[in-house]
Design an enzyme around this catalytic site. Sequence first.
Site, mmCIF file in Angstrom:
data_model
loop_
_atom_site.group_PDB
_atom_site.id
_atom_site.type_symbol
_atom_site.label_atom_id
_atom_site.label_comp_id
_atom_site.label_asym_id
_atom_site.label_seq_id
_atom_site.Cartn_x
_atom_site.Cartn_y
_atom_site.Cartn_z
ATOM 1 C CE LYS A 107 -0.240 3.164 4.853
ATOM 2 N NZ LYS A 107 -0.139 3.234 6.277
ATOM 3 C CB SER A 164 4.794 -1.995 12.182
ATOM 4 O OG SER A 164 4.361 -0.697 12.502
ATOM 5 C CG ASN A 187 -1.757 1.196 1.391
ATOM 6 O OD1 ASN A 187 -1.833 2.032 0.483
ATOM 7 N ND2 ASN A 187 -2.407 1.329 2.544
ATOM 8 C CD GLU A 233 -3.762 -2.758 7.613
ATOM 9 O OE1 GLU A 233 -2.641 -3.006 7.144
ATOM 10 O OE2 GLU A 233 -4.341 -1.665 7.434
ATOM 11 N N GLY A 283 1.961 2.281 11.048
ATOM 12 C CA GLY A 283 2.650 3.543 10.757
ATOM 13 C C GLY A 283 3.815 3.856 11.675
ATOM 14 C CG HIS A 340 -5.944 1.805 5.396
ATOM 15 N ND1 HIS A 340 -5.479 2.773 6.250
ATOM 16 C CD2 HIS A 340 -4.936 0.912 5.243
ATOM 17 C CE1 HIS A 340 -4.236 2.463 6.598
ATOM 18 N NE2 HIS A 340 -3.882 1.344 6.002
ATOM 19 C CD GLU A 353 -2.874 5.437 6.905
ATOM 20 O OE1 GLU A 353 -2.845 5.474 5.666
ATOM 21 O OE2 GLU A 353 -1.945 4.959 7.597
HETATM 22 P P1 PGA Z 1 2.734 0.331 7.805
HETATM 23 O O1 PGA Z 1 1.261 0.527 7.165
HETATM 24 O O2 PGA Z 1 3.272 -0.936 7.221
HETATM 25 O O3 PGA Z 1 3.493 1.550 7.376
HETATM 26 O O4 PGA Z 1 2.536 0.241 9.277
HETATM 27 C C1 PGA Z 1 0.396 -0.556 7.063
HETATM 28 C C2 PGA Z 1 -0.939 -0.105 6.575
HETATM 29 O O5 PGA Z 1 -1.350 1.016 6.896
HETATM 30 O O6 PGA Z 1 -1.614 -0.833 5.842
#
Ligand code: PGA
Length: 248
Positions: free
Chosen positions: A10, A211, A8, A163, A169, A93, A95
Amino acid sequence: MKKLIVGNWKMNPQKSKEAEILYKTIQKNAKDTKGPTIVVCPPFPYLYLGQKFKSKLLFGAQDVATLPSGASTGEVSAMMLSSINVSYVIVGHSERRAFGESNTVINQKILQSLKAKLMPILCIGESIRDSEGHYLSFIKMQLQECLAGVSKAQLSNIAIAYEPVWAIGKDALREATPEEFTETKIFIKKVLADMYDIKTAHNIPIIYGGSVHPNNAKQFLNAFADGLLIGRDSLSPSKFQLILKATQ
Ligand code: PGA
């Protein structure tokens, strides 16, 4: 079950030239990887660009509209995505939920995606893992509300990404442990078995995201993750490659 590895991107990278370089390198690395299904989820403008480098990679969008077409400024429909060779879409997601996206909205996005033959990757996960286990009821509610009206046959075209929000993040509280993933996967399967049946629940891929990096990828896969959803480290071809290696 084939492992599902999803990158992803983003809201990165900022320039299409950079996206091109990323694609090229990931594509080259992916050629040496046997086994997993590799899905890259770039921002919308780069989805089309990516087709040039396609062969081993599959494409996913990071979002989709709740409506099929029409007067919806700024939205991108499921049909538009599937017409340019996109096969997956991340929905729910955390976010996007942070922008106020509700389970009802996510449910509409899932239904639209399924109609257009896109495979939704439904993200669920709690913000706090409390010791009383309230987070389990929260996850159950997310599943029930996001999957409302999804038939048994349709469910076989969905993947679920667990998640935990606290593990996502660079500001993550801490990393999740593989045991925490396993425990939650069992719970998700139980909820799905109650909503549908055991056989249907058994066949749904449950992947882990939050992560994920080259040093913990294997541990989550060993803890029965059917795949991984990778944010930051999907922007580093060398780290992404090491994660792909962990699936071997
Ligand atoms: P990250 O993001 O690997 O940077 O923690 C994962 C995600 O938001 O899907």
